[in-house]
Scaffold this active site. Structure first.
Site, PDB file in Angstrom:
ATOM      1  N   ARG A  72       0.905  -1.161   0.000  1.00 33.75           N
ATOM      2  CA  ARG A  72       0.000   0.000   0.000  1.00 33.75           C
ATOM      3  C   ARG A  72       0.934   1.200   0.000  1.00 33.75           C
ATOM      4  O   ARG A  72       1.535   1.510   1.023  1.00 33.75           O
ATOM      5  CB  ARG A  72      -0.890  -0.003   1.238  1.00 33.75           C
ATOM      6  CG  ARG A  72      -1.780  -1.246   1.349  1.00 33.75           C
ATOM      7  CD  ARG A  72      -2.747  -1.116   2.505  1.00 33.75           C
ATOM      8  NE  ARG A  72      -3.371  -2.369   2.872  1.00 33.75           N
ATOM      9  CZ  ARG A  72      -4.433  -2.889   2.276  1.00 33.75           C
ATOM     10  NH1 ARG A  72      -5.006  -2.253   1.281  1.00 33.75           N
ATOM     11  NH2 ARG A  72      -4.937  -4.034   2.681  1.00 33.75           N
ATOM     12  N   GLY A 104      -8.717   0.919  -3.393  1.00 32.83           N
ATOM     13  CA  GLY A 104      -7.640   1.911  -3.314  1.00 32.83           C
ATOM     14  C   GLY A 104      -6.789   1.883  -4.575  1.00 32.83           C
ATOM     15  O   GLY A 104      -6.386   2.932  -5.099  1.00 32.83           O
ATOM     16  N   SER A 105      -6.544   0.681  -5.079  1.00 35.47           N
ATOM     17  CA  SER A 105      -5.716   0.538  -6.288  1.00 35.47           C
ATOM     18  C   SER A 105      -6.443   1.097  -7.506  1.00 35.47           C
ATOM     19  O   SER A 105      -5.812   1.640  -8.421  1.00 35.47           O
ATOM     20  CB  SER A 105      -5.387  -0.932  -6.533  1.00 35.47           C
ATOM     21  OG  SER A 105      -4.882  -1.508  -5.357  1.00 35.47           O
ATOM     22  N   ASP A 127     -12.394  -8.513  -0.725  1.00 33.79           N
ATOM     23  CA  ASP A 127     -13.521  -7.771  -0.140  1.00 33.79           C
ATOM     24  C   ASP A 127     -14.783  -7.694  -1.000  1.00 33.79           C
ATOM     25  O   ASP A 127     -15.860  -7.427  -0.490  1.00 33.79           O
ATOM     26  CB  ASP A 127     -13.085  -6.344   0.207  1.00 33.79           C
ATOM     27  CG  ASP A 127     -12.164  -6.303   1.410  1.00 33.79           C
ATOM     28  OD1 ASP A 127     -12.136  -7.285   2.165  1.00 33.79           O
ATOM     29  OD2 ASP A 127     -11.468  -5.287   1.589  1.00 33.79           O
ATOM     30  N   GLY A 185     -25.099 -20.680   7.388  1.00 34.50           N
ATOM     31  CA  GLY A 185     -26.264 -20.787   8.271  1.00 34.50           C
ATOM     32  C   GLY A 185     -26.137 -19.987   9.557  1.00 34.50           C
ATOM     33  O   GLY A 185     -26.514 -20.454  10.630  1.00 34.50           O
ATOM     34  N   LYS A 213     -31.985 -25.187  19.559  1.00 33.14           N
ATOM     35  CA  LYS A 213     -30.686 -25.127  18.874  1.00 33.14           C
ATOM     36  C   LYS A 213     -29.553 -25.302  19.870  1.00 33.14           C
ATOM     37  O   LYS A 213     -29.613 -24.772  20.977  1.00 33.14           O
ATOM     38  CB  LYS A 213     -30.524 -23.767  18.188  1.00 33.14           C
ATOM     39  CG  LYS A 213     -31.094 -23.717  16.812  1.00 33.14           C
ATOM     40  CD  LYS A 213     -30.583 -22.492  16.088  1.00 33.14           C
ATOM     41  CE  LYS A 213     -30.943 -22.580  14.631  1.00 33.14           C
ATOM     42  NZ  LYS A 213     -30.457 -21.460  13.863  1.00 33.14           N
ATOM     43  N   ARG A 253      -7.046 -14.295   3.557  1.00 28.09           N
ATOM     44  CA  ARG A 253      -6.379 -13.771   2.365  1.00 28.09           C
ATOM     45  C   ARG A 253      -5.481 -14.799   1.689  1.00 28.09           C
ATOM     46  O   ARG A 253      -5.058 -14.603   0.549  1.00 28.09           O
ATOM     47  CB  ARG A 253      -5.557 -12.528   2.739  1.00 28.09           C
ATOM     48  CG  ARG A 253      -6.418 -11.326   3.023  1.00 28.09           C
ATOM     49  CD  ARG A 253      -5.933 -10.071   2.320  1.00 28.09           C
ATOM     50  NE  ARG A 253      -4.631  -9.668   2.696  1.00 28.09           N
ATOM     51  CZ  ARG A 253      -4.328  -8.499   3.273  1.00 28.09           C
ATOM     52  NH1 ARG A 253      -5.303  -7.656   3.579  1.00 28.09           N
ATOM     53  NH2 ARG A 253      -3.112  -8.179   3.542  1.00 28.09           N
TER      54      ARG A 253
END
Ligand code: F6P
Length: 320
Positions: A72, A104-105, A127, A185, A213, A253
């Site tokens: 960045r 941003g890029s 993202d 779920g 549950k 990532r």
């Protein structure tokens, strides 16, 4: 002969390597010289480029990260940054540049396009925060990583009859949370775009418990405005249920890209070379309705992401 460059910028995403491979090999097939620029715009400012051959991109298709490295770049964001980058492009004698990155890029690519460079932008970010394309390269892999984690968390969460908050990435965009919430779920999904009242979160957990549950899963995007640590305390207080948090962070990532991400990266990369060969002005490439599309880069950057409230509603209905 055309000399083109390729760089990856911002947060890395699985599939960036597949995009690099496609650009290098398609470019060479078209008789171009392709230069790989290291560390994104930072490397462009430094003129840090190497000539890529077919063999330089062998054995990378299935790998996460980016062989070109990424950064960045603060220097590029300075007012004189784009002009300096343009001069660096001229010194490297590049007459086209492929930029792979996120929001941003794209803003950076826009500045270079404004200054007269020929830029092809490929959407590379987990993202999915770029409005002009339905999906970004890396998003599918990241969602699958989260789903894999949720499946494991469900086992232990049921065994202990706990509530688990799964914190996922997404500073400004909640798509990872939304898709993982739908596919995994979850009871509730909290994102920057969708912030239910706290009482709704507690009630949802209680409703699940009342119908037997064993566990509840809350997906919390990092930019939702609900700090997971606070949420954990509040959920325990209002529901009486032990609550734990798992922050998936950078796990999302990494990893080998899914078939969808490899296809998207490869097809976008191939399109960028075709456009450069045709001498096209700056374009942003992506996918819409299952087709690869390219748009004027300024139009792409101006597109606004729409929030699909129906999907959030569906997550809630399905987990009742
Ligand atoms: O790549 C986008 C993203 O993953 C965001 O969701 C996250 O907030 C950010 O990058 C964090 O990245 P870094 O810590 O590398 O700046």
């Amino acid at each position: 002969m055309k000399r083109i460059g390729i760089l990856t910028s911002g947060g890395d995403s699985p599939g960036m390597n597949a995009a690099i491979r496609a650009v290098v090999r398609c470019g060479i097939a078209e008789g171009m010289e392709v230069y790989g620029i290291r560390r994104g715009y930072e490397g462009l400012l430094d003129g840090d480029a190497i000539k890529m051959e077919r063999s330089n991109v062998g054995d990378i298709l299935h790998r996460g990260g980016t062989v070109l490295k990424t950064a960045r770049s603060r220097r590029f964001m300075e007012p004189e940054g784009p002009q300096m980058a343009l001069e660096s492009m001229a010194q490297l004698r590049l007459n086209g540049l492929v930029v792979v990155g996120g929001n941003g890029s794209l803003q950076g690519a826009l500045k270079l396009a404004e200054a007269g460079a020929s830029i092809m932008f490929l959407p590379g970010t987990i993202d999915n925060d770029l409005a002009y394309t339905d999906f970004t390269i890396g998003f599918d892999t990241a969602v699958n990583t989260v789903l894999d984690a949720i499946s494991k968390i469900r086992d232990t969460s049921s065994a202990h009859e706990r509530v688990t908050i799964v914190e996922v990435m997404g500073r400004n965009c909640g798509d990872i949370a939304l898709y993982a919430g739908m596919g995994g779920g979850a009871e509730v999904v909290l994102t920057p775009e969708h912030k239910p009242r706290p009482s709704h979160i507690y009630n949802k957990v209680l409703m699940g418990l009342n119908r037997g549950k064993l566990h509840s899963i809350i997906i919390n995007a990092e930019g939702s405005g609900f700090p997971s640590a606070d949420l954990e305390v509040e959920i325990e207080k209002y529901t009486g249920k032990e609550t734990r948090t798992v922050v998936l962070s950078y796990l999302q990532r990494g990893g080998s890209p899914t078939a969808n991400d490899r296809m998207l990266a490869t097809l976008c990369g191939a399109r960028s070379v075709k456009l450069l060969k045709e001498g096209s002005l700056s374009r942003a490439i992506g996918t819409r309705g299952g087709q690869i599309v390219d748009l004027d880069i300024f139009e792409a950057a101006a597109a606004e992401k729409k929030i699909d409230e129906d999907l959030y509603e569906l997550v809630e209905v399905l987990s009742l």
